[in-house]
Design a protein around this motif. Structure first.
Motif, PDB file in Angstrom:
ATOM      1  N   ILE A 263     -15.573   4.898   6.489  1.00  0.00           N
ATOM      2  CA  ILE A 263     -14.268   4.711   7.130  1.00  0.00           C
ATOM      3  C   ILE A 263     -13.242   4.244   6.109  1.00  0.00           C
ATOM      4  CG2 ILE A 263     -12.993   3.300   8.807  1.00  0.00           C
ATOM      5  CD1 ILE A 263     -15.574   3.278  10.498  1.00  0.00           C
ATOM      6  N   ALA A 264     -13.635   3.280   5.270  1.00  0.00           N
ATOM      7  CA  ALA A 264     -12.720   2.747   4.264  1.00  0.00           C
ATOM      8  C   ALA A 264     -12.296   3.825   3.276  1.00  0.00           C
ATOM      9  CB  ALA A 264     -13.377   1.580   3.525  1.00  0.00           C
ATOM     10  N   SER A 269      -7.486   6.911   1.164  1.00  0.00           N
ATOM     11  CA  SER A 269      -6.715   8.053   0.679  1.00  0.00           C
ATOM     12  C   SER A 269      -5.638   8.484   1.667  1.00  0.00           C
ATOM     13  CB  SER A 269      -7.655   9.230   0.389  1.00  0.00           C
ATOM     14  OG  SER A 269      -8.518   8.920  -0.678  1.00  0.00           O
ATOM     15  N   ALA A 270      -5.974   8.463   2.951  1.00  0.00           N
ATOM     16  CA  ALA A 270      -5.019   8.900   3.961  1.00  0.00           C
ATOM     17  C   ALA A 270      -3.831   7.947   4.071  1.00  0.00           C
ATOM     18  CB  ALA A 270      -5.706   9.038   5.323  1.00  0.00           C
ATOM     19  N   ALA A 271      -4.090   6.641   3.979  1.00  0.00           N
ATOM     20  CA  ALA A 271      -3.033   5.653   4.180  1.00  0.00           C
ATOM     21  C   ALA A 271      -2.250   5.351   2.914  1.00  0.00           C
ATOM     22  CB  ALA A 271      -3.638   4.351   4.726  1.00  0.00           C
ATOM     23  N   ALA A 272      -2.919   5.340   1.767  1.00  0.00           N
ATOM     24  CA  ALA A 272      -2.259   4.898   0.538  1.00  0.00           C
ATOM     25  C   ALA A 272      -1.529   6.012  -0.192  1.00  0.00           C
ATOM     26  CB  ALA A 272      -3.286   4.261  -0.399  1.00  0.00           C
ATOM     27  N   LEU A 334      -0.536  -2.342   5.167  1.00  0.00           N
ATOM     28  CA  LEU A 334       0.631  -3.226   5.185  1.00  0.00           C
ATOM     29  C   LEU A 334       1.719  -2.696   4.268  1.00  0.00           C
ATOM     30  CD1 LEU A 334       1.978  -5.881   6.063  1.00  0.00           C
ATOM     31  CD2 LEU A 334       0.784  -7.013   4.163  1.00  0.00           C
ATOM     32  N   GLY A 335       1.317  -2.149   3.122  1.00  0.00           N
ATOM     33  CA  GLY A 335       2.303  -1.559   2.222  1.00  0.00           C
ATOM     34  C   GLY A 335       3.062  -0.423   2.872  1.00  0.00           C
ATOM     35  N   ALA A 472       0.874   6.041   8.504  1.00  0.00           N
ATOM     36  CA  ALA A 472      -0.082   5.687   7.451  1.00  0.00           C
ATOM     37  C   ALA A 472      -0.353   4.186   7.442  1.00  0.00           C
ATOM     38  CB  ALA A 472       0.445   6.141   6.090  1.00  0.00           C
ATOM     39  N   GLY A 473       0.699   3.398   7.666  1.00  0.00           N
ATOM     40  CA  GLY A 473       0.539   1.950   7.682  1.00  0.00           C
ATOM     41  C   GLY A 473      -0.340   1.467   8.814  1.00  0.00           C
ATOM     42  N   VAL A 474      -0.111   1.977  10.003  1.00  0.00           N
ATOM     43  CA  VAL A 474      -0.940   1.586  11.152  1.00  0.00           C
ATOM     44  C   VAL A 474      -2.386   1.998  10.914  1.00  0.00           C
ATOM     45  CG1 VAL A 474      -1.362   2.005  13.598  1.00  0.00           C
ATOM     46  CG2 VAL A 474       0.976   1.645  12.779  1.00  0.00           C
ATOM     47  N   LEU A 475      -2.585   3.204  10.391  1.00  0.00           N
ATOM     48  CA  LEU A 475      -3.941   3.680  10.097  1.00  0.00           C
ATOM     49  C   LEU A 475      -4.634   2.751   9.108  1.00  0.00           C
ATOM     50  CD1 LEU A 475      -6.149   5.877  10.293  1.00  0.00           C
ATOM     51  CD2 LEU A 475      -4.981   7.059   8.415  1.00  0.00           C
ATOM     52  N   GLY A 476      -3.909   2.318   8.067  1.00  0.00           N
ATOM     53  CA  GLY A 476      -4.494   1.441   7.064  1.00  0.00           C
ATOM     54  C   GLY A 476      -4.874   0.076   7.613  1.00  0.00           C
ATOM     55  N   VAL A 477      -3.999  -0.517   8.409  1.00  0.00           N
ATOM     56  CA  VAL A 477      -4.280  -1.839   8.969  1.00  0.00           C
ATOM     57  C   VAL A 477      -5.483  -1.788   9.906  1.00  0.00           C
ATOM     58  CG1 VAL A 477      -3.402  -3.661  10.471  1.00  0.00           C
ATOM     59  CG2 VAL A 477      -1.919  -2.685   8.700  1.00  0.00           C
TER      60      VAL A 477
END
Length: 511
Positions: A263-264, A269-272, A334-335, A472-477
Motif C-alpha cells: 500500500i505504501a 508514487s501516486a501521491a508524491a 500533507l505536502g 493526491a494529498g488525501v490519498l497520501g494521508v
C-alpha cells in the motif's frame, strides 16, 4: 575502491531507469508542440514506461533466475539503450510511445535483477552499506528527473533526455563484464498466465482512465476497458491462487507488514509524483517558465528527500521502520494538501508549490529507502526477491495509474471551469490547455477577447492543478495512516509464522 564498482554498476542502471520515470515531465510542452500531440498522447508517453515496468517486473525476475542475473541485467541495459535512442529519434507520438514501452521493458529487466546482484556481490556489513547507498539513490532519483530534464530540454532539446542514457548504459554494460559475477542459475518455473493477466489488467485500466478524458465516462470503449480490467484482475487472482509456482504468491498478503508495504509503495508514487506531471505543464505552457526553471521548482523536493534519507531516514530501520514509512507517506500527502491550499486564483505562481514540495520531499526521504528492505525482512528468505519485486511493482503501478487518474481530473476540472464561464468549445480547449498547448488556445481567440481568454486559461489551469494536488494529498494521508497501522511491530508476525501460512506444497523461487 574496487569493491564498490559492482554497487556503482548497479546504481547506474537504477538511477537511469528511475530518473526516466519523471524526466519527461518538463519536456512535455516541447514534445506537444514538436510532435503535435494530443493530451492523451502526452499521458501515454509518461504512462507507458511506468506501466510496462510494473507489469513485467515480477515475471522477468523469474526468467532471470533461468538465464542468470548478470545476463538479464546486461540485456536490460542494452534494450534500454536501444529504446532510448529510438525515443530520441522519434518523429511522431506513436513511435515515441512504442519506444518508451520498450524502454520500460529494459528497465524491468534491470530492476528485477538489482537485489540478486547486490546479494551476490556483497556480504555482512558491506551488504548493509550497499543497500543503504542503493536506497538513497532510488529515493532521490524520481525527484532528480525533472531537474535533469529541464536542463537538457532547454539547452539542447527534449530528445536529449533520451540520448543522455546512451553513454551511461554503455559504461554500465562494460562494467558488468568486468566487476559482476555470472551468478548461479535456477530452473525457476515461469508463470505466463499470471504475467499475461496482470499485464492486460493494468493496461486496460490505464487505457480506460486515459480515454475517458476525450470520450467521457459513458463511452462504450471506456466501459469495456474497465470491465475487461476487472475480469483480468479476477483471472490473475484465480491463477495465482492455483498455480504451483506463482509469479506472486497471494499467501504473502496475509502478512500485515508486507501488505502495508505494498500500500505504501503504491501511494508513495501516486501521491508524491503523479500530479507533478501536470504542475510542469502549468508552469511552462501557462506561466511561461523555461524547462530549466520548471525543473528547478522541484529542487526543494529533491534536496529534502536526499537530506532526510541521509540523516533521519537511516536511523529509522528495524522496529522503527513503521514510523519512517507511515509518517513518510503521510507527509507526502500533507505536502499535496499544502500545495492545494496555496493554489488559488489566476495570478498564483510557482512559489505556491515550494512549501508543499519540501514537505513531500521529507516524506519521500523517510519512506522510500526502507520500503523494499522492510518487505523483505518479514517474509521467508526464499521469497525475499518476490517481496522486493512486488513493492517496486506497486510503486510503478501507483505512478502509472496516478498519472492516468489525476490527468482525467485535471482535464475534467479545466473543462468544467471553462464551461462555467461560457467559454466556446470548452471540451477541445480543455484538452489543449491540459496538453501543454495553452498558447494555441490563446492564439485562436479574437483579438478583443484575448485578455479575457488568457485570464481564464490561468484561472482554470490552476483549478485543475489544485484538484489533482488535493486528491493526491488525501490519498497520501489516508495511505500513510493505513500503512503505518499495518506495519507497526505489535501487528508484525514473524517470518516463521508467514512460512507456516504458505502452503507447504509450494516451493516458489526468489525473483
Amino acid at each position: 575502491m574496487r569493491k564498490w564498482l559492482p554497487l556503482t554498476t548497479i546504481c547506474i542502471g537504477t538511477l537511469m531507469l528511475l530518473v526516466d520515470v519523471t524526466i519527461v515531465n518538463v519536456a512535455l510542452p516541447d514534445m506537444a508542440v514538436n510532435l503535435h500531440t494530443s493530451f492523451s498522447s502526452l499521458q501515454w508517453v509518461v504512462d507507458i514506461y511506468a506501466l510496462v515496468l510494473a507489469a513485467f517486473l515480477l515475471g522477468i525476475g523469474s526468467f532471470a533466475d533461468r538465464v542468470g542475473h548478470r545476463s538479464m541485467y546486461v540485456a536490460g541495459l542494452s534494450l534500454f539503450a536501444i529504446a532510448s535512442a529510438a525515443s530520441g529519434f522519434a518523429n511522431d507520438a506513436t513511435v515515441l510511445i512504442v519506444a518508451r514501452g520498450v524502454q520500460g521493458l529494459g528497465g524491468a529487466a534491470m530492476f528485477a535483477t538489482t537485489f540478486a546482484l547486490l546479494n551476490s556481490s556483497y556480504t555482512g556489513r558491506d551488504r548493509g552499506t550497499a543497500y543503504g547507498v542503493w536506497g538513497a539513490v532510488s529515493g532521490a532519483a524520481a525527484a532528480i528527473g525533472p531537474i535533469a530534464g529541464g536542463l537538457l530540454t532547454e539547452h539542447l532539446s527534449w530528445r536529449w533526455i533520451f540520448f543522455v542514457n546512451l553513454p551511461f548504459a554503455i559504461a554500465a554494460i562494460a562494467l558488468c563484464f568486468l566487476v559482476l559475477g555470472t551468478g548461479s542459475r535456477h530452473r525457476a518455473p515461469l508463470d505466463p498466465v499470471g504475467m499475461v493477466t496482470f499485464t492486460v489488467f493494468a493496461a486496460a485500466l490505464t487505457y480506460g482512465l486515459i480515454r475517458s478524458n476525450e470520450a467521457g465516462w459513458g463511452d462504450g470503449v471506456v466501459l469495456a476497458s474497465f470491465a475487461g480490467s476487472l475480469v483480468m484482475l479476477v483471472a490473475f487472482l484465480a491463477c495465482e491462487s492455483r498455480v504451483e509456482h506463482p509469479m506472486f504468491d497471494l499467501a504473502l498478503l496475509r502478512n500485515r507488514v508486507f501488505a502495508g508495504c505494498l500500500i505504501a509503495g503504491f501511494v508513495l508514487s501516486a501521491a508524491a509524483f503523479a500530479y507533478l506531471t501536470y504542475a510542469s505543464i502549468w508552469l511552462q505552457s501557462v506561466r511561461d517558465m523555461s524547462p530549466v526553471e520548471a525543473g528547478l521548482v522541484t529542487l526543494p523536493l529533491a534536496v529534502a528527500a536526499f537530506v532526510t534519507s541521509a540523516t533521519v531516514g537511516r536511523l529509522l530501520h528495524g522496529d522503527r521502520s513503521w514510523l519512517a514509512i507511515g509518517l513518510g507517506i503521510g507527509l507526502t500527502g500533507l505536502g499535496g494538501l499544502v500545495v492545494a491550499a496555496q493554489l488559488s486564483g489566476a495570478d498564483v505562481t510557482w512559489t505556491a508549490l515550494i512549501a508543499g514540495l519540501t514537505v513531500t520531499g521529507v516524506g519521500t526521504g523517510l519512506a522510500a529507502p526502507t520500503l523494499s528492505s522492510t518487505a523483505m525482512s518479514v517474509v521467508p528468505l526464499e521469497r525475499g526477491g518476490m517481496a522486493a519485486g512486488a513493492v517496486n511493482t506497486a510503486r510503478q503501478l501507483g505512478f502509472a495509474l496516478g498519472i492516468a487518474a489525476l490527468g482525467t481530473l485535471f482535464a475534467a476540472r479545466i473543462q468544467s471551469s471553462l464551461t462555467a464561464h461560457s467559454f466556446p468549445r470548452a471540451s477541445d480547449a480543455s484538452n489543449e490547455i491540459a496538453g501543454g498547448q495553452a498558447h494555441a488556445v490563446l492564439a485562436q481567440a479574437p483579438i478583443d477577447a484575448r485578455a479575457t481568454t488568457e485570464h481564464l486559461i490561468h484561472l482554470t489551469s490552476v483549478d485543475g492543478l489544485q484538484l489533482t494536488a488535493l486528491v493526491a494529498g488525501v490519498l497520501g494521508v489516508v495511505g500513510g495512516l493505513v500503512a503505518g497501522a499495518l506495519i507497526r511491530p505489535a501487528a508484525r508476525p514473524s517470518a516463521q509464522e508467514v512460512a507456516d501460512d504458505v502452503s507447504p506444497t509450494r516451493h516458489t523461487l526468489p525473483v
